[in-house]
Design a protein around this motif. Structure first.
Motif, PDB file in Angstrom:
ATOM      1  N   ASP A 124      46.408  36.211  28.904  1.00 13.88           N
ATOM      2  CA  ASP A 124      45.332  35.902  29.725  1.00 13.88           C
ATOM      3  C   ASP A 124      44.202  34.815  29.209  1.00 13.88           C
ATOM      4  OD1 ASP A 124      46.923  37.551  31.694  1.00 13.88           O
ATOM      5  OD2 ASP A 124      45.467  39.037  30.908  1.00 13.88           O
ATOM      6  N   MET A 125      43.958  33.772  30.076  1.00 13.39           N
ATOM      7  CA  MET A 125      43.210  32.883  29.533  1.00 13.39           C
ATOM      8  C   MET A 125      42.113  32.530  30.647  1.00 13.39           C
ATOM      9  SD  MET A 125      43.544  29.250  30.515  1.00 13.39           S
ATOM     10  CE  MET A 125      44.486  28.614  31.879  1.00 13.39           C
ATOM     11  N   ALA A 146      31.392  37.382  30.315  1.00  9.99           N
ATOM     12  CA  ALA A 146      32.396  38.008  30.865  1.00  9.99           C
ATOM     13  C   ALA A 146      33.755  37.869  30.094  1.00  9.99           C
ATOM     14  CB  ALA A 146      32.662  37.838  32.232  1.00  9.99           C
TER      15      ALA A 146
ATOM     16  N   CYS B 126      40.226  31.996  36.087  1.00  8.55           N
ATOM     17  CA  CYS B 126      41.094  32.563  34.852  1.00  8.55           C
ATOM     18  C   CYS B 126      42.496  33.012  35.449  1.00  8.55           C
ATOM     19  CB  CYS B 126      40.356  33.825  34.404  1.00  8.55           C
ATOM     20  SG  CYS B 126      40.084  35.281  35.584  1.00  8.55           S
ATOM     21  N   VAL B 128      45.271  36.048  35.023  1.00 11.95           N
ATOM     22  CA  VAL B 128      45.545  37.420  34.470  1.00 11.95           C
ATOM     23  C   VAL B 128      47.211  37.676  35.061  1.00 11.95           C
ATOM     24  CG1 VAL B 128      45.041  39.969  34.609  1.00 11.95           C
ATOM     25  CG2 VAL B 128      43.286  38.058  34.974  1.00 11.95           C
ATOM     26  N   LYS B 142      40.903  45.906  32.225  1.00 13.42           N
ATOM     27  CA  LYS B 142      39.350  45.224  31.900  1.00 13.42           C
ATOM     28  C   LYS B 142      39.443  43.942  32.098  1.00 13.42           C
ATOM     29  CE  LYS B 142      39.646  44.363  27.240  1.00 13.42           C
ATOM     30  NZ  LYS B 142      39.941  44.454  25.700  1.00 13.42           N
ATOM     31  N   ARG B 143      40.514  43.345  32.143  1.00 15.88           N
ATOM     32  CA  ARG B 143      40.502  41.881  32.344  1.00 15.88           C
ATOM     33  C   ARG B 143      40.001  41.447  33.794  1.00 15.88           C
ATOM     34  NH1 ARG B 143      45.160  40.033  28.298  1.00 15.88           N
ATOM     35  NH2 ARG B 143      43.760  39.862  26.235  1.00 15.88           N
ATOM     36  N   ALA B 146      36.351  42.209  34.139  1.00 13.06           N
ATOM     37  CA  ALA B 146      35.633  41.031  33.562  1.00 13.06           C
ATOM     38  C   ALA B 146      35.719  39.665  34.417  1.00 13.06           C
ATOM     39  CB  ALA B 146      36.296  40.847  32.082  1.00 13.06           C
ATOM     40  N   ALA B 147      36.849  39.515  34.941  1.00 13.33           N
ATOM     41  CA  ALA B 147      37.023  38.111  35.779  1.00 13.33           C
ATOM     42  C   ALA B 147      36.063  38.421  37.002  1.00 13.33           C
ATOM     43  CB  ALA B 147      38.475  38.203  36.185  1.00 13.33           C
ATOM     44  N   GLN B 149      33.403  40.116  37.485  1.00 11.13           N
ATOM     45  CA  GLN B 149      31.868  40.311  36.806  1.00 11.13           C
ATOM     46  C   GLN B 149      31.378  38.812  36.688  1.00 11.13           C
ATOM     47  OE1 GLN B 149      32.010  43.248  33.912  1.00 11.13           O
ATOM     48  NE2 GLN B 149      31.192  44.704  35.554  1.00 11.13           N
ATOM     49  N   GLY B 150      32.464  37.935  36.175  1.00 10.35           N
ATOM     50  CA  GLY B 150      31.986  36.668  35.583  1.00 10.35           C
ATOM     51  C   GLY B 150      32.097  35.619  36.937  1.00 10.35           C
ATOM     52  N   ASP B 151      32.622  36.071  37.889  1.00 10.84           N
ATOM     53  CA  ASP B 151      33.031  35.555  39.351  1.00 10.84           C
ATOM     54  C   ASP B 151      33.746  34.343  39.113  1.00 10.84           C
ATOM     55  OD1 ASP B 151      32.480  35.166  41.926  1.00 10.84           O
ATOM     56  OD2 ASP B 151      30.676  33.849  41.826  1.00 10.84           O
ATOM     57  N   PHE B 152      34.565  34.510  38.418  1.00 12.45           N
ATOM     58  CA  PHE B 152      35.821  33.485  38.110  1.00 12.45           C
ATOM     59  C   PHE B 152      36.773  33.755  39.311  1.00 12.45           C
ATOM     60  CE2 PHE B 152      34.822  34.472  33.950  1.00 12.45           C
ATOM     61  CZ  PHE B 152      35.093  33.246  33.120  1.00 12.45           C
TER      62      PHE B 152
END
Lengths: 239, 239
Positions: A124-125, A146, B126, B128, B142-143, B146-147, B149-152
């Protein structure tokens, strides 16, 4: 009916373009783009009406491209990499999506850079643009945090410019407060085109001066390692 | 000296391949790949030694490809999309990187899917993979957290298979606890090839049954919107 092609040209070198991208450029009468990208494809656009302009003229270029289609010309508007990631696709469609259009995907900078480094992505990136021209730096910071918390491989776009000489350094310092200083980092300048330069280093040793807007920086995740002269992120296959 | 080309074939349709990918396939004597991908490029590999096998045979395929190069054959090992993202590049180089090799980047699924939807990416994004075959589900979770939370913008790869029928639903439910139920979602099956199907919906209304392993799901960020029949994430240009 005339059509607008919103085209990603990869590195600008035809070898990194898709067949469809090439076909669309060839069949268009008008080609619109940023000066620097038009220069990269100058051999392809010799017999065309070329409308190019500088940084900061993005909105104007999109409006001109839409106008040209409405005037009856098949028109290409080009972005480097993929047109849909930090490219012109969104802006064009925000301005006008009730025309005949096609988004032609391309190879984004992170993939061009990764291919020079070995296999740093694999898992994942995420991509984070360090330009705070359109996005506040607080948002960039939030995303970087994040990204490390999610243990993503991180590709930094627009890492450093004359107008923003310290953003890369600020980003690296932030990442260092979460991720090990020995984390592999790949720095690729002009990936897939003339002037290509590849540096394999670690998060604690990034040299900022070599990095510019034509550079992509890839920061590994917690499992990424350097083997001989390549960066590898294992996907997890038992070998 | 014989060479190993680690090639991303985009959707499998030649229009989505780069010129370099096509060139490498054409010049190779041996082509190695997953059955399903070889099927997509069958017209290109008619006169070649083709070595294909099923899911789960990835390590074996990489070893065979390396072996064929050592035997003196120019060899291609193909992945769909880009070979460096969830593809074969990492595995090959983990097994053997002291051979003459070239990673040939390609258009990854998220860009093929995005081009069918309008411009859903545009901003930081991102990827996933929802497959927990090689990565524990806890890491996937978890990813995803995070994704959001980072508003990706989030691209979900390998969203749903017979072996993992509930992973997409679990992921969507998790995302819904952070992101608005009206967040635009694009679902693209067989992007850029035969059988292409495009669905534009919202996070609260995802229909799981249409989604399979040949599908990419793109979840917008907090600013993404639907305009007519396109998904747009604004980059932030004042228009």
């Amino acid at each position: 009916m005339s059509k607008l092609y919103i085209v990603g040209i990869g590195s600008g070198n035809v070898k990194t373009m898709t067949m469809r991208a090439l076909e669309c450029i060839k069949s268009s009468r008008v080609v619109v783009g940023y000066d620097g990208y038009i220069e990269l494809i100058k051999d392809l656009v010799k017999d065309k009406i070329v409308i190019s302009s500088g940084m900061g003229q993005e909105v104007k270029r999109c409006r001109i491209a839409v106008e040209k289609v409405k005037e009856g010309y098949d028109t290409c508007i080009v972005s480097s990499g993929d047109a849909g990631l930090y490219g012109m696709a969104g802006l064009v469609l925000e301005i006008e999506n009730r025309i005949n259009f096609e988004v032609v995907p391309g190879v984004s900078a992170v993939f061009l850079a990764a291919s020079c480094l070995g296999a740093p992505l694999m898992d994942d990136m995420c991509t984070v643009s360090l330009s705070d021209h359109l996005i506040p730096w607080e948002v960039v910071k939030k995303r970087l945090v994040a990204a490390v918390q999610g243990d993503f491989v991180i590709a930094l776009y627009n890492p450093r410019s004359h107008l923003r000489p310290y953003n890369l350094e600020k980003a690296v310092q932030l990442l260092l407060s979460y991720r090990d200083k020995n984390t592999p980092v790949g720095i690729v300048k002009n990936a897939g085109r003339k002037g290509e330069r590849v540096i394999i280093t670690t998060l604690g040793k990034v040299e900022y001066e070599v990095v510019d807007m034509m550079t992509t920086v890839i920061v590994g995740n917690s499992r990424t390692y350097i083997k001989d002269n390549t960066i590898i992120t294992p996907r997890g296959y038992p070998i």
